[in-house]
Design a protein around this motif. Structure first.
Motif, PDB file in Angstrom:
ATOM      1  N   LEU A 121      42.870  46.498  31.776  1.00 33.05           N
ATOM      2  CA  LEU A 121      42.152  45.440  31.228  1.00 33.05           C
ATOM      3  C   LEU A 121      42.177  45.458  29.749  1.00 33.05           C
ATOM      4  O   LEU A 121      42.553  43.887  29.538  1.00 33.05           O
ATOM      5  CB  LEU A 121      40.649  45.736  31.483  1.00 33.05           C
ATOM      6  CG  LEU A 121      39.606  44.574  31.114  1.00 33.05           C
ATOM      7  CD1 LEU A 121      40.215  43.275  31.638  1.00 33.05           C
ATOM      8  CD2 LEU A 121      38.147  44.952  31.474  1.00 33.05           C
ATOM      9  N   LEU A 122      42.494  46.338  28.973  1.00 27.72           N
ATOM     10  CA  LEU A 122      42.766  45.906  27.590  1.00 27.72           C
ATOM     11  C   LEU A 122      44.087  45.392  27.370  1.00 27.72           C
ATOM     12  O   LEU A 122      44.085  44.405  26.618  1.00 27.72           O
ATOM     13  CB  LEU A 122      42.693  47.491  27.074  1.00 27.72           C
ATOM     14  CG  LEU A 122      43.054  47.535  25.277  1.00 27.72           C
ATOM     15  CD1 LEU A 122      42.029  46.530  24.705  1.00 27.72           C
ATOM     16  CD2 LEU A 122      43.424  48.976  24.996  1.00 27.72           C
ATOM     17  N   THR A 123      45.122  45.722  28.167  1.00 33.89           N
ATOM     18  CA  THR A 123      46.333  44.982  27.996  1.00 33.89           C
ATOM     19  C   THR A 123      46.199  43.326  28.337  1.00 33.89           C
ATOM     20  O   THR A 123      46.795  42.710  27.593  1.00 33.89           O
ATOM     21  CB  THR A 123      47.403  45.586  29.045  1.00 33.89           C
ATOM     22  OG1 THR A 123      47.656  46.964  28.512  1.00 33.89           O
ATOM     23  CG2 THR A 123      48.671  44.886  28.875  1.00 33.89           C
ATOM     24  N   ARG A 124      45.513  43.214  29.681  1.00 36.24           N
ATOM     25  CA  ARG A 124      45.036  41.835  29.787  1.00 36.24           C
ATOM     26  C   ARG A 124      44.437  41.012  28.783  1.00 36.24           C
ATOM     27  O   ARG A 124      44.699  39.905  28.312  1.00 36.24           O
ATOM     28  CB  ARG A 124      44.381  41.527  31.087  1.00 36.24           C
ATOM     29  CG  ARG A 124      45.271  42.119  32.227  1.00 36.24           C
ATOM     30  CD  ARG A 124      44.847  41.476  33.722  1.00 36.24           C
ATOM     31  NE  ARG A 124      43.475  41.607  34.068  1.00 36.24           N
ATOM     32  CZ  ARG A 124      42.962  42.544  34.741  1.00 36.24           C
ATOM     33  NH1 ARG A 124      43.701  43.654  34.904  1.00 36.24           N
ATOM     34  NH2 ARG A 124      41.714  42.650  34.794  1.00 36.24           N
ATOM     35  N   ILE A 125      43.378  41.628  28.131  1.00 39.00           N
ATOM     36  CA  ILE A 125      42.776  41.300  26.942  1.00 39.00           C
ATOM     37  C   ILE A 125      43.764  40.899  25.829  1.00 39.00           C
ATOM     38  O   ILE A 125      43.701  39.803  25.356  1.00 39.00           O
ATOM     39  CB  ILE A 125      41.502  42.198  26.455  1.00 39.00           C
ATOM     40  CG1 ILE A 125      40.566  42.073  27.512  1.00 39.00           C
ATOM     41  CG2 ILE A 125      41.152  41.513  25.216  1.00 39.00           C
ATOM     42  CD1 ILE A 125      39.610  43.342  27.364  1.00 39.00           C
ATOM     43  N   LEU A 126      44.463  41.650  25.530  1.00 41.30           N
ATOM     44  CA  LEU A 126      45.494  41.779  24.510  1.00 41.30           C
ATOM     45  C   LEU A 126      46.093  40.476  24.680  1.00 41.30           C
ATOM     46  O   LEU A 126      46.614  39.713  23.826  1.00 41.30           O
ATOM     47  CB  LEU A 126      46.336  42.943  24.209  1.00 41.30           C
ATOM     48  CG  LEU A 126      45.587  44.174  23.613  1.00 41.30           C
ATOM     49  CD1 LEU A 126      46.555  45.250  23.639  1.00 41.30           C
ATOM     50  CD2 LEU A 126      45.205  43.667  22.217  1.00 41.30           C
TER      51      LEU A 126
ATOM     52  N   SER B 108      45.689  37.704  26.360  1.00 38.23           N
ATOM     53  CA  SER B 108      44.997  36.604  26.297  1.00 38.23           C
ATOM     54  C   SER B 108      45.050  36.077  25.317  1.00 38.23           C
ATOM     55  O   SER B 108      44.782  34.746  24.841  1.00 38.23           O
ATOM     56  CB  SER B 108      43.711  36.925  27.121  1.00 38.23           C
ATOM     57  OG  SER B 108      42.821  37.574  26.564  1.00 38.23           O
ATOM     58  N   ALA B 109      45.009  36.972  23.875  1.00 39.37           N
ATOM     59  CA  ALA B 109      45.109  36.753  22.667  1.00 39.37           C
ATOM     60  C   ALA B 109      46.275  36.547  22.065  1.00 39.37           C
ATOM     61  O   ALA B 109      46.428  36.227  20.686  1.00 39.37           O
ATOM     62  CB  ALA B 109      44.361  37.817  21.772  1.00 39.37           C
TER      63      ALA B 109
ATOM     64  N   PRO C 156      36.554  48.349  27.339  1.00 44.64           N
ATOM     65  CA  PRO C 156      37.226  47.750  28.314  1.00 44.64           C
ATOM     66  C   PRO C 156      36.588  48.277  29.692  1.00 44.64           C
ATOM     67  O   PRO C 156      36.153  47.402  30.684  1.00 44.64           O
ATOM     68  CB  PRO C 156      38.662  47.724  28.423  1.00 44.64           C
ATOM     69  CG  PRO C 156      38.865  48.172  27.350  1.00 44.64           C
ATOM     70  CD  PRO C 156      37.998  48.960  26.495  1.00 44.64           C
TER      71      PRO C 156
ATOM     72  N   LEU D 297      33.217  46.416  30.379  1.00 42.75           N
ATOM     73  CA  LEU D 297      33.539  45.052  31.052  1.00 42.75           C
ATOM     74  C   LEU D 297      33.688  45.068  32.467  1.00 42.75           C
ATOM     75  O   LEU D 297      33.646  44.139  33.163  1.00 42.75           O
ATOM     76  CB  LEU D 297      34.695  44.291  30.230  1.00 42.75           C
ATOM     77  CG  LEU D 297      34.388  44.362  28.614  1.00 42.75           C
ATOM     78  CD1 LEU D 297      35.822  43.746  28.177  1.00 42.75           C
ATOM     79  CD2 LEU D 297      33.090  43.419  28.391  1.00 42.75           C
TER      80      LEU D 297
ATOM     81  N   ARG E  69      50.980  44.636  23.625  1.00 42.60           N
ATOM     82  CA  ARG E  69      50.409  45.855  23.318  1.00 42.60           C
ATOM     83  C   ARG E  69      51.276  46.657  22.601  1.00 42.60           C
ATOM     84  O   ARG E  69      50.978  47.545  21.968  1.00 42.60           O
ATOM     85  CB  ARG E  69      50.270  46.682  24.899  1.00 42.60           C
ATOM     86  CG  ARG E  69      49.784  47.996  24.722  1.00 42.60           C
ATOM     87  CD  ARG E  69      49.343  48.380  26.340  1.00 42.60           C
ATOM     88  NE  ARG E  69      49.349  49.851  26.086  1.00 42.60           N
ATOM     89  CZ  ARG E  69      48.233  50.596  26.442  1.00 42.60           C
ATOM     90  NH1 ARG E  69      47.254  49.973  27.241  1.00 42.60           N
ATOM     91  NH2 ARG E  69      47.954  51.780  26.545  1.00 42.60           N
TER      92      ARG E  69
ATOM     93  N   MET F 230      34.004  46.494  19.341  1.00 46.56           N
ATOM     94  CA  MET F 230      33.814  45.610  20.785  1.00 46.56           C
ATOM     95  C   MET F 230      33.596  46.713  21.905  1.00 46.56           C
ATOM     96  O   MET F 230      33.507  47.671  21.659  1.00 46.56           O
ATOM     97  CB  MET F 230      35.563  45.235  21.239  1.00 46.56           C
ATOM     98  CG  MET F 230      35.972  43.980  20.203  1.00 46.56           C
ATOM     99  SD  MET F 230      37.768  43.558  20.846  1.00 46.56           S
ATOM    100  CE  MET F 230      37.617  43.594  22.681  1.00 46.56           C
TER     101      MET F 230
END
Length: 167
Positions: free
Chosen positions: A69-74, A76-77, A164, A167, A81, A161
């Protein structure tokens, strides 16, 4: 000011010391030390609380469900990674994925402090209450401080934050 080569060598030296650490009881329970990984010459550093089961098996931070999930958040920004550095406050997995104790955090603190000093990030993103409270030396909950900017040692900006996994 140290060049990239010297910083890489220094990070390897700190990592070797960490891999051999037996300063607390977590060292007796771990499969592997999860030191951290990523670019040494990055502006952004992510700090979680402690390795989970998957991280303990692989020896890498944030590789389980929360890591994906952290990788997907990164992504999306627009952040790769591989362009950041990711680590945890505590380098060994606490049993049952419990929060690390204040003593465990204090014991691992010199390793995290060295990582920050070597990387010299402009921004530290803390992921969850444990790293936020450790870095900012506060008792405030993550719900009160998340999404706000804080100034830290040497002008480093800190952005708390949710973890992850929350979330």
């Amino acid at each position: 000011m140290l060049g990239l080569k010297e910083r890489l060598e220094l990070m390897e030296e700190v990592k070797r010391e960490c891999l051999n650490c037996r300063r607390c009881s977590l060292s007796q329970l771990r499969t592997q030390v999860v030191f951290g990984e990523g670019k040494i010459d990055t502006d952004i550093m992510f700090i979680g609380e402690a390795p989970g089961a998957e991280e303990d098996l692989q020896g890498k931070p944030f590789v389980g469900k929360a890591g994906r999930l952290l990788t997907r958040i990164l992504e999306s920004a627009g952040i790769d990674r591989d362009d950041v550095y990711i680590t945890n406050v505590v380098k060994c997995r606490p049993p049952g994925n419990r929060n690390p104790t204040p003593l465990e955090i204090a014991t691992c603190w010199p390793f995290l402090e060295a990582q920050i000093a070597i990387i010299k990030p402009r921004i530290i993103v803390t992921l969850g209450s444990v790293p936020t409270q450790a870095i900012l030396k506060t008792k405030e909950s993550i719900t009160k401080v998340r999404g706000k900017w804080f100034e830290w040692i040497g002008g480093i900006r800190v952005f708390p934050m949710f973890h992850p996994s929350f979330l």
